[in-house]
Design a protein around this motif. Structure first.
Motif: not given
Length: 488
Positions: A438-448
């Protein structure tokens, strides 16, 4: 009576266990190096690219913990982890066939969603699979070989368009059409994905739950389940999400931020509902496990968060940065732009090749200075690489920062998991690795959701400054790692 130890794997046993990652990472490399190119060819503006990538992180938020939870509890004639990564491989292959053949931008975004969801389904059980199949003292070696396969697959995936072009297949096409060299590369990825995963599925026999529980070096595999914990902070998450939604609407900020605010509200609401109903279902168990993460995992999570903000920036913006700043091209149908996009593929292949080699050097360094300090060195190399990407304007010199990215990438793929497997209970490898991701995909969501607005507000038509942002957050990851308490 002596309790049996989990047997160490031979070299070929480790090879077979991790070989499927070759195909998974080849597909990831094609996605990372070419999806922005596909989106731009279909008419997307540079500052809209991040939002079009949003499907991946949103999907990962849901898929990774659920797949981890279910795979921990699955056992049948096809095994424990294998049904998941085989299904993911087949679906990912279908997405790879469809993505470069659609003329519509929205359809391409949907195929990206399917691809990312499928890769998540395939990849998450593979991480736990290495833990399942190796004794504790051999896991560093197992993750190192897995990293080698990741690097090798990524090299082939990143180089594929340029290689097909060298064979005489065109790398240009009319506006709105994906070049043939890219299409053929995705066909190669679909074949490799299915073949590599099938190799692992057919060559490796998984340990049954009874066998796992009997191993003396996995005592926690047979332990009882912890009581469920119902977090009480759901209303705070809902309040924070609602506040973000209100600020975005009141100040007229980028509407993409509504996705982030809505996600916070949904996460808080889910906690409230689970707590109110005292639920014992899958979602309640996932939320309870999230609340009971081991201390070392919590410490690693912050470093992981900063790390993947920087990596997602790299994957989204390297193509527009290199094509604009080094090849001086903005016309996505022109030869100069496509030459620059091909060169980005070479750059990505180079850093993955370096990562494949560094994967075997890092464990040697870790034995001298420890896993935490080794990971700090790797992340520091990544921060320096982003600063160099900001200033270098010679195509061949760009390979220098890519070498540093390769060192960082090797460390990112291996060292956090080596640290984690020292503290995770064996029966919960799947769920905890899923939650860690999740701490890989949450930052991806924030960047996106946020990066497009940042670009429009602070550096319109100047994507190079995204590399400065990446350098700063990667330095934050180094600082966060300094807080991690390594366990023997």
């Amino acid at each position: 009576m002596n309790t049996p130890q989990k047997p160490a794997q031979t070299f070929w046993g480790l090879w077979n266990t991790s070989f499927g990652f070759f195909g998974i990472q080849l597909a990831f490399a094609l996605q990372n190096a070419n999806v922005s190119r596909i989106f731009q060819a279909l008419g997307s503006k540079v500052d809209d690219l991040a939002f079009l990538w949003i499907a991946g992180p949103v999907t990962g938020l849901v898929v990774q913990p659920l797949i981890g939870h279910w795979s921990d509890r699955t056992w049948g004639r096809f095994g424990r982890r294998r049904p998941y990564f085989v299904a993911g491989a087949v679906l990912a292959a279908l997405a790879l066939l469809g993505l470069p053949n659609t003329p519509l931008l929205i359809a391409a975004a949907l195929f990206l969603w399917l691809l990312d969801a499928s890769l998540n389904v395939a990849m998450e059980p593979f991480r736990a699979f290495v833990g399942d199949m190796t004794p504790p003292h051999q896991r560093a070696q197992g993750f190192a070989l897995q990293t080698w396969f990741i690097g090798a697959g990524a090299v082939l995936g990143s180089l594929a368009p340029a290689a097909f072009n060298a064979l005489g297949i065109a790398n240009t096409a009319p506006e709105g059409v994906i070049p043939p060299s890219v299409r053929y590369s995705f066909y190669l990825g679909a074949f490799a994905m299915v073949a590599a995963v099938a190799w692992t599925a057919l060559r490796v026999r998984e340990y049954s739950p009874a066998e796992m529980a009997a191993f003396a070096d996995e005592p926690e595999a047979a332990a009882g389940h912890e009581p469920l914990v119902y977090p009480a902070r759901g209303p705070l998450w809902m309040l924070g999400g609602a506040a973000l939604l209100g600020v975005v609407l009141a100040l007229g900020l980028d509407k993409q931020l509504l996705v982030l605010g809505g996600g916070l509200v949904a996460f808080g609401l889910l906690q409230v509902v689970v707590r109110a109903r005292a639920s014992t279902g899958t979602l309640a168990q996932v939320i309870s496990d999230l609340a009971q993460m081991p201390r070392a995992m919590r410490q690693l999570a912050l470093a992981q968060f900063f790390t993947w903000v920087a990596l997602f920036i790299l994957w989204i913006y390297t193509t527009p940065v290199v094509t604009r700043e080094v090849f001086h091209a903005t016309d996505t149908s022109g030869a100069a732009y496509n030459a620059g996009a091909d060169w980005v593929g070479v750059m990505f292949a180079f850093y993955n090749g370096v990562a494949a080699l560094a994967a075997f050097a890092l464990p040697v360094l870790a034995r001298r200075i420890g896993n935490v300090r080794t990971h700090m060195v790797g992340l520091g190399a990544g921060a320096l690489a982003f600063l160099l990407l900001l200033v270098i304007r010679d195509a061949h010199l760009l390979l220098l920062p890519m070498a540093l990215v390769g060192v960082a990438w090797a460390s990112i793929l291996g060292m956090p998991y080596v640290i984690l497997t020292r503290v995770l209970p064996a029966r919960k490898f799947g769920i905890y690795i899923g939650l860690f991701n999740l701490f890989i995909v949450i930052p991806q969501l924030i960047v996106a959701t946020a990066m497009g607005g940042v670009m429009r507000s602070f550096f319109p038509d100047q994507p190079k400054w995204t590399m400065l942002v990446a350098a700063v957050v990667m330095a934050g990851a180094v600082i966060a790692m300094a807080r991690v308490e390594e366990q023997d």
